[in-house]
Enzyme design. Structure first.
Site, mmCIF file in Angstrom:
data_model
loop_
_atom_site.group_PDB
_atom_site.id
_atom_site.type_symbol
_atom_site.label_atom_id
_atom_site.label_comp_id
_atom_site.label_asym_id
_atom_site.label_seq_id
_atom_site.Cartn_x
_atom_site.Cartn_y
_atom_site.Cartn_z
ATOM 1 N N HIS A 187 21.502 5.804 -130.158
ATOM 2 C CA HIS A 187 22.869 6.316 -130.268
ATOM 3 C C HIS A 187 22.942 7.649 -131.012
ATOM 4 C CE1 HIS A 187 23.668 2.390 -128.821
ATOM 5 N NE2 HIS A 187 23.728 1.771 -129.973
ATOM 6 N N ASP A 195 22.999 3.300 -122.985
ATOM 7 C CA ASP A 195 23.283 3.576 -124.386
ATOM 8 C C ASP A 195 24.801 3.584 -124.429
ATOM 9 O OD1 ASP A 195 24.121 4.857 -126.717
ATOM 10 O OD2 ASP A 195 22.173 5.790 -126.960
ATOM 11 N N HIS A 196 25.408 2.523 -124.950
ATOM 12 C CA HIS A 196 26.856 2.409 -124.757
ATOM 13 C C HIS A 196 27.643 3.531 -125.419
ATOM 14 C CE1 HIS A 196 26.845 0.376 -128.687
ATOM 15 N NE2 HIS A 196 28.154 0.568 -128.731
HETATM 16 C C1 BG6 Z 1 24.486 -1.631 -130.997
HETATM 17 C C2 BG6 Z 1 23.613 -2.103 -132.133
HETATM 18 O O1 BG6 Z 1 23.731 -0.899 -130.078
HETATM 19 O O2 BG6 Z 1 25.528 -0.819 -131.501
HETATM 20 C C3 BG6 Z 1 24.434 -2.846 -133.162
HETATM 21 O O3 BG6 Z 1 22.602 -2.964 -131.628
HETATM 22 C C4 BG6 Z 1 25.609 -2.003 -133.610
HETATM 23 O O4 BG6 Z 1 23.627 -3.200 -134.274
HETATM 24 C C5 BG6 Z 1 26.391 -1.478 -132.412
HETATM 25 O O5 BG6 Z 1 26.437 -2.819 -134.411
HETATM 26 C C6 BG6 Z 1 27.454 -0.492 -132.850
HETATM 27 O O6 BG6 Z 1 28.233 -0.160 -131.757
HETATM 28 P P1 BG6 Z 1 29.742 0.306 -131.939
HETATM 29 O O7 BG6 Z 1 30.204 0.645 -130.563
HETATM 30 O O8 BG6 Z 1 30.465 -0.869 -132.542
HETATM 31 O O9 BG6 Z 1 29.698 1.485 -132.860
#
Ligand code: BG6
Length: 449
Positions: A196, A133-134
């Protein structure tokens, strides 16, 4: 593809995107020497035998016992066959050195997640599995724990006695771009909230772990998941809101409606906006609502967590103006500003006692004077180190799917009146009502403190 071509492509990409610029030739060459490429059919068992053989040959040539990290960024239907293939070829057998990294989608509901997980667990121990989960790799997300538990003054007020509500926002200005194929199978609830936003909620709400280990930390998050009041199907209309963006022409600009995006059905009922009200039933949070929202094509790019404190109970200033108009607030700013802001009441200069909300700010880039690592840099490093602290454990993912199942079911059964929000807005009006019925409101615009 020949290894030489692969090496050239990678080198160009590193030179273009790396924060540290072009790699030095001797560093690059010693890395590039070790690149190899295998083109294969992921459905065929022979592939995995070939892969295992290739890894054995490399290890032999390098005269070492390597860590073997398998990075699965795959269409969902391939997770099970690939896992089986890896397992049967012996590529999961070393409990310490063999690891598997999983990119979402990790299922699209409880049953499909469990199917993937069962296949994985047949071959891999939980300690070998790194579910990405980045958001957990973002500095500002890790800072939630630092701020909460690295200071003595926040924890005493971090509870139902002082906190009125918590609002978590992940808003994006972009639409879904070229990801229609994927997004049509997902939608905002699955794409953002299930992973997230639930992880952010856990970090805000969890108890302090007694020791800083992956298991302890994840146990405390799991306590939160278990304390979230389940949503019954009857409640869905009251606690969950969905939306889909319209198209628009404005000031010479054109925004495509979701239904006109490439790869999207002309009558799609997939939501590009989701908002949710959750309750955490425990001693710390009983009675404190947690509001979550995420959407595409919204007014601003902004990810933040707002801890909104209660109003002061009594005003003793005669004729005071402004007290409690905007109660104190602590903001974790994740994107685009990365930092923390504290908003509190202060006196406006003048003869009268007029109060206004002011802000104290901490901004990562300004304070540390350098770009902070990308989430993926941090996460990949942790995979190399074999530390799963910043990754999702199966029980958390399972609990998040279980929590959202009734919402998914009701949304699948009832046809929404889509599209229902304008691009560049803050989503459907029902999202405002979610808070307004309880005498609260989202912060607009979210980044301006
Ligand atoms: C991803 C989703 O996990 O997270 C995308 O699949 C989303 O739809 C993205 O745009 C958002 O990540 P960040 O780091 O740009 O907030």
């Amino acid at each position: 593809m020949a290894p030489q071509q692969l090496s050239t492509d990678y080198q160009e990409a590193v030179t273009r995107f790396s924060r540290s610029g072009a790699p030095e030739a001797h560093h690059w060459n010693s890395f590039a020497d070790k690149l190899t490429y295998l083109r294969a059919d992921l459905q065929s068992p022979q592939t995995y035998a070939d892969l295992a053989e290739r890894i054995r040959a490399c290890a032999h040539g390098w005269n070492t016992v390597p860590d073997v990290i398998q990075y699965l960024a795959l269409p969902p239907q391939l997770f099970v066959p690939v896992t089986e293939g890896l397992g049967q070829a012996g590529l999961a057998a070393d409990r310490i050195r063999a690891r598997v990294v999983l990119e979402k989608p990790l299922g699209r509901d409880l049953a499909s997640f469990c199917a993937v997980n069962t296949a994985l667990r047949r071959w891999f121990d939980e300690s070998q599995i790194f579910r990405i989960d980045h958001y957990l790799g973002k500095e500002t997300v890790q800072n939630i724990l630092a701020l909460r538990f690295g200071n003595p003054m926040f924890e005493p007020v971090w509870n139902r006695q002082f906190v009125d509500h918590v609002a978590i926002t992940v808003a994006e200005q972009d639409g879904i771009g070229g990801r229609g194929g994927y997004y049509e199978t997902a939608g905002a609830l699955r794409d953002m909230v299930q992973n997230h936003l639930m992880q952010l909620l856990c970090l805000v709400a969890m108890e302090p772990p007694s020791v800083y280990t992956a298991e302890q930390l994840r146990n405390r998050k799991m306590d939160v998941m278990q304390a979230i009041a389940p949503i019954s199907k009857d409640e869905v209309a009251r606690v969950a809101v969905r939306g889909q963006y319209e198209g628009a022409h404005s000031a010479g600009e054109f925004w495509r409606a979701y239904r006109d995006e490439p790869g999207v059905a002309a009558d799609s009922l997939v939501e590009t906006y989701a908002a949710l009200r959750l309750s955490i039933e425990n001693w710390r949070w009983q009675g404190v609502p947690f509001y979550l929202r995420s959407g595409k094509r919204l007014a601003e790019d902004c990810s933040e967590i707002a801890i909104r404190f209660r109003r002061v109970p009594h005003c003793f200033f005669p004729n005071c103006v402004g007290l409690n108009e905007q109660p104190a607030e602590l903001l974790f700013q994740i994107k685009p500003i990365q930092g923390v802001a504290m908003r509190f009441a202060a006196k406006v200069p003048g003869y009268a006692m007029v109060l206004q909300t002011m802000a104290l700010r901490f901004n990562y880039e300004q304070v540390f004077g350098r770009a902070i690592p990308e989430a993926y840099e941090t996460l990949l490093r942790e995979v190399f180190r074999g530390d799963s602290m910043l990754f999702m454990r199966a029980d958390q993912v399972e609990a998040a799917w279980a929590l959202l199942e009734p919402v998914l079911h009701v949304w699948a059964e009832e046809e929404p009146a889509f599209p229902n929000y304008a691009p560049g807005s803050w989503g459907p009006t029902a999202s405002d009502q979610l808070l307004a019925t309880e005498g609260r409101a989202w912060r607009y615009p979210v980044q301006r403190t």
